[in-house]
Scaffold this motif. Structure first.
Motif, PDB file in Angstrom:
ATOM      1  N   GLU A  10       0.770  -1.168   0.088  1.00 34.82           N
ATOM      2  CA  GLU A  10      -0.019   0.099  -0.045  1.00 34.82           C
ATOM      3  C   GLU A  10       0.816   1.046  -0.086  1.00 34.82           C
ATOM      4  OE1 GLU A  10      -3.475   0.330  -0.326  1.00 34.82           O
ATOM      5  OE2 GLU A  10      -3.442  -1.725  -0.621  1.00 34.82           O
ATOM      6  N   PHE A  13       4.481   2.838  -4.554  1.00 37.90           N
ATOM      7  CA  PHE A  13       3.911   2.037  -6.060  1.00 37.90           C
ATOM      8  C   PHE A  13       5.551   2.875  -7.109  1.00 37.90           C
ATOM      9  CE2 PHE A  13       2.641   5.381  -9.956  1.00 37.90           C
ATOM     10  CZ  PHE A  13       2.181   4.167 -10.370  1.00 37.90           C
ATOM     11  N   GLU A  60      -5.430  15.097  -3.959  1.00 40.31           N
ATOM     12  CA  GLU A  60      -6.623  14.617  -3.867  1.00 40.31           C
ATOM     13  C   GLU A  60      -7.431  15.745  -5.183  1.00 40.31           C
ATOM     14  OE1 GLU A  60      -8.209  12.224  -2.626  1.00 40.31           O
ATOM     15  OE2 GLU A  60      -7.412  11.834  -0.400  1.00 40.31           O
ATOM     16  N   ALA A  64      -7.515  12.560  -7.930  1.00 36.86           N
ATOM     17  CA  ALA A  64      -8.926  11.640  -7.810  1.00 36.86           C
ATOM     18  C   ALA A  64      -9.736  12.577  -8.455  1.00 36.86           C
ATOM     19  CB  ALA A  64      -9.293  12.158  -6.481  1.00 36.86           C
ATOM     20  N   GLU A  94      -3.740   2.925 -12.749  1.00 33.38           N
ATOM     21  CA  GLU A  94      -2.501   2.973 -12.200  1.00 33.38           C
ATOM     22  C   GLU A  94      -1.697   3.990 -11.452  1.00 33.38           C
ATOM     23  OE1 GLU A  94      -1.126   1.177  -8.887  1.00 33.38           O
ATOM     24  OE2 GLU A  94      -2.839   0.728  -9.986  1.00 33.38           O
ATOM     25  N   GLY A  97      -3.863   6.001  -9.817  1.00 33.01           N
ATOM     26  CA  GLY A  97      -3.765   6.512  -8.332  1.00 33.01           C
ATOM     27  C   GLY A  97      -3.044   5.543  -7.613  1.00 33.01           C
ATOM     28  N   GLY A  98      -1.681   5.437  -8.152  1.00 34.52           N
ATOM     29  CA  GLY A  98      -0.937   4.564  -7.056  1.00 34.52           C
ATOM     30  C   GLY A  98      -0.136   5.938  -6.120  1.00 34.52           C
ATOM     31  N   LEU A 100      -1.668   8.938  -5.400  1.00 35.74           N
ATOM     32  CA  LEU A 100      -2.919   8.555  -4.379  1.00 35.74           C
ATOM     33  C   LEU A 100      -2.655   7.717  -3.632  1.00 35.74           C
ATOM     34  CD1 LEU A 100      -4.372  11.073  -3.931  1.00 35.74           C
ATOM     35  CD2 LEU A 100      -6.026  10.175  -4.825  1.00 35.74           C
ATOM     36  N   ARG A 101      -2.595   6.110  -3.806  1.00 32.51           N
ATOM     37  CA  ARG A 101      -3.000   5.521  -2.491  1.00 32.51           C
ATOM     38  C   ARG A 101      -1.633   5.506  -1.783  1.00 32.51           C
ATOM     39  NH1 ARG A 101      -1.105   1.514  -5.704  1.00 32.51           N
ATOM     40  NH2 ARG A 101       0.118   1.319  -5.353  1.00 32.51           N
ATOM     41  N   VAL A 102      -0.282   5.957  -2.103  1.00 30.74           N
ATOM     42  CA  VAL A 102       1.020   6.426  -1.233  1.00 30.74           C
ATOM     43  C   VAL A 102       0.560   7.019  -0.335  1.00 30.74           C
ATOM     44  CG1 VAL A 102       3.384   6.572  -1.074  1.00 30.74           C
ATOM     45  CG2 VAL A 102       1.999   4.961  -3.272  1.00 30.74           C
ATOM     46  N   ARG A 104      -2.389   8.695   1.218  1.00 27.60           N
ATOM     47  CA  ARG A 104      -3.499   8.123   1.592  1.00 27.60           C
ATOM     48  C   ARG A 104      -2.327   6.591   2.871  1.00 27.60           C
ATOM     49  NH1 ARG A 104      -8.090   7.767  -2.958  1.00 27.60           N
ATOM     50  NH2 ARG A 104      -8.665   9.427  -3.307  1.00 27.60           N
ATOM     51  N   HIS A 105      -2.174   6.266   2.050  1.00 24.50           N
ATOM     52  CA  HIS A 105      -1.988   5.125   3.202  1.00 24.50           C
ATOM     53  C   HIS A 105      -0.515   5.851   3.576  1.00 24.50           C
ATOM     54  CE1 HIS A 105       0.384   1.551   4.300  1.00 24.50           C
ATOM     55  NE2 HIS A 105       1.623   1.940   4.481  1.00 24.50           N
TER      56      HIS A 105
END
Length: 120
Positions: A10, A13, A60, A64, A94, A97-98, A100-102, A104-105
Motif C-alpha cells: 500500500e 508505487f 486529491e 482523484a 494505476e 491511482g498509485g 494517491l494511494r501512497v 493516503r497510506h
C-alpha cells in the motif's frame, strides 16, 4: 524494489515503461495547472509526515479524477505511452491511482513519502 517488505504494498508505487517516462505522460495528460499542485519537480520529492498531510488535499484534487476528466486524462496518457514509448498497455488508472494511494497510506500511518523519476 526487492529491498522493500512484501507487506509494504500500500505504501509503494512504481511505474516503469520502455522508452517513455510515466511521469512525463502523467504531467502532459493533466496539464500545467494541475501539475503545479503536485509536490517536487517532475516526480522528485521528499516529504515528512507533516508535509504529506499538508499536500494530501492538493494530491486529491489533482489525481482523484472522475467521469469525463478521468477518461480524457487516461486517453492522453495512452497517447503518450504509445506514441513516445513502447507501452500501449500501460495502466493509466494505476498511474493516477498509485501515487494517491501512497499519499493516503502515508497519512493514515503517519509516514513520509518520497518520489523519484528516473529516465535512461
Amino acid at each position: 524494489m526487492d529491498q522493500f517488505s512484501p507487506d509494504a504494498e500500500e505504501g509503494l508505487f512504481a511505474a516503469v515503461a520502455r522508452k517513455a517516462s510515466p511521469f512525463s505522460a502523467l504531467a502532459w495528460a493533466l496539464g500545467p495547472d494541475a501539475v503545479v499542485r503536485l509536490p517536487g519537480w517532475f516526480g522528485g520529492f521528499l516529504l515528512d509526515a507533516e508535509q504529506v498531510r499538508a499536500q494530501l488535499a492538493a494530491a486529491e484534487v489533482t489525481l482523484a479524477l472522475t467521469g469525463t476528466r478521468r477518461r480524457d486524462v487516461g486517453d492522453r496518457i495512452h497517447v503518450w505511452m504509445t506514441g513516445l514509448g513502447n507501452e500501449p498497455d500501460h495502466d493509466a488508472d494505476e498511474l493516477l491511482g498509485g501515487p494517491l494511494r501512497v499519499f493516503r497510506h502515508a497519512v493514515g500511518t503517519g509516514q513520509g513519502v518520497a518520489g523519484h523519476a528516473r529516465w535512461y
